[in-house]
Design an enzyme around this catalytic site. Structure first.
Site, PDB file in Angstrom:
ATOM      1  CB  SER A 106       6.178  -3.992   0.784  1.00 10.96           C
ATOM      2  OG  SER A 106       6.629  -3.614   2.057  1.00 10.96           O
ATOM      3  CD  GLU A 200       4.794   1.825  -2.037  1.00 12.93           C
ATOM      4  OE1 GLU A 200       4.211   2.156  -0.981  1.00 12.93           O
ATOM      5  OE2 GLU A 200       5.530   0.822  -2.120  1.00 12.93           O
ATOM      6  CG  HIS A 270       2.678  -0.118   1.926  1.00 14.44           C
ATOM      7  ND1 HIS A 270       3.649   0.259   1.019  1.00 14.44           N
ATOM      8  CD2 HIS A 270       3.171  -1.190   2.596  1.00 14.44           C
ATOM      9  CE1 HIS A 270       4.696  -0.559   1.144  1.00 14.44           C
ATOM     10  NE2 HIS A 270       4.428  -1.434   2.093  1.00 14.44           N
TER      11      HIS A 270
END
Length: 303
Positions: A106, A200, A270
């Site tokens: 992230s 992602e 995630h």
């Protein structure tokens, strides 16, 4: 068992219960978890002031030799504010002398790509304390793959997708797409030619994913890669307005612009279930038309 040093350079850990559960789960499996004060530290929306979070990163150069793993508490936002003040020169020298296992994803991607760009340091894009290790039910695949990735000098992972058969090799890099985009045009984005780009994201509609990928395309970054792998892109729902414009349609549109393969379906990102991927490792990618196999080497492993 491992000595795990927690680091919180991004957002405040709202779910303190999950973080406590993650620490307990790791300790119950025989691991020692230190720097736990980073979990409760808070300034505004961040896990501490800029100076406190910057110290978290710069102090990685002086961790005790017995430290096995540096693990991010959570993502959110915050690393971008610190990038120009991170002592990459000192960190790079330290990690060359003693390679460090560093894991997160992230917002943490900004630090990981900065390390790869500035120091050539390989880090792991994988589970974090609160969201993964602190989940009410720890995903067995995520747990097992994390320890495999940190232990095996040659790591192989397989998944199914319907791309045409191909094979290639190169540096595996990427991580969270939004964070990667935020580094375009900065000295913190690795300049990698002939790489395998794996990305992602979460809560991004397919058109937003397309827009970010097109920015990489127009910047000439995608054309310099040998393959693109799309991991998990969850958290959004298409509506009647989209009229058939789905993530898969977006992928096909992107593929039409590129003369390199675009593979999808890798459980990475995630999600409760995710692989742990060494960013900066050497990868050999083989796809037979049904199953993709990515073999990674060159990454640091647990002593």
């Amino acid at each position: 068992m491992s000595l795990i040093h927690l680091i919180a350079p991004s957002g405040y850990c709202v779910n303190q219960q999950a973080a406590a559960r993650g620490i307990r789960r790791l300790e119950e499996n025989g691991h020692q978890v230190v720097n736990q004060q980073a979990v409760t530290r808070r300034f505004q929306r961040f896990a501490g002031t800029d100076s406190e979070r910057l110290a978290d990163l710069n102090q990685l150069a002086t961790l005790p030799a017995e430290t096995d793993i540096v693990l991010a508490v959570r993502g959110g936002y915050g690393v971008s504010r610190l990038l120009e003040h991170i002592d990459f020169s000192r960190l790079g020298a330290s990690f060359r002398a003693r390679p460090q296992i560093i894991c997160g994803h992230s917002d943490f991607t900004a630090f990981q790509l900065g390390l790869l760009a500035q120091c050539g340091t390989i880090t792991f894009s994988g589970p974090m304390l609160a969201g993964n290790f602190g989940a009410e039910e720890m995903d067995e695949y995520t747990w097992r793959h994390f320890w495999r990735a940190l232990s095996e000098p040659e790591l192989a992972l397989s998944w199914e997708n319907d791309a045409p058969a191909m094979q290639t090799s190169g540096t595996v890099w990427g991580g969270n797409l939004a964070m990667l985009i935020s580094l375009v045009g900065t000295p913190f984005l690795p300049q990698i030619d002939g790489g395998i780009l794996v990305v992602e994201d979460i809560n991004e509609h397919p058109f937003r994913v397309e827009r970010m990928l097109l920015q990489l395309y127009h910047a000439g970054i995608l054309s310099r890669q040998k393959a693109i792998i799309l991991g998990s892109f969850n958290g959004t729902t298409t509506t009647d307005y989209d009229a058939g414009y789905t993530f898969e349609e977006m992928r096909k549109t992107l593929q039409q612009r590129l003369n390199i393969p675009v593979l999808s379906g890798l459980p990475f990102g995630h999600e409760p279930q995710t692989v742990t991927l060494p960013l900066g490792a050497f990868g050999e990618l083989v796809h037979d038309g049904v199953t993709s196999r990515l073999t990674l080497s060159g990454q640091p492993v647990l002593r």
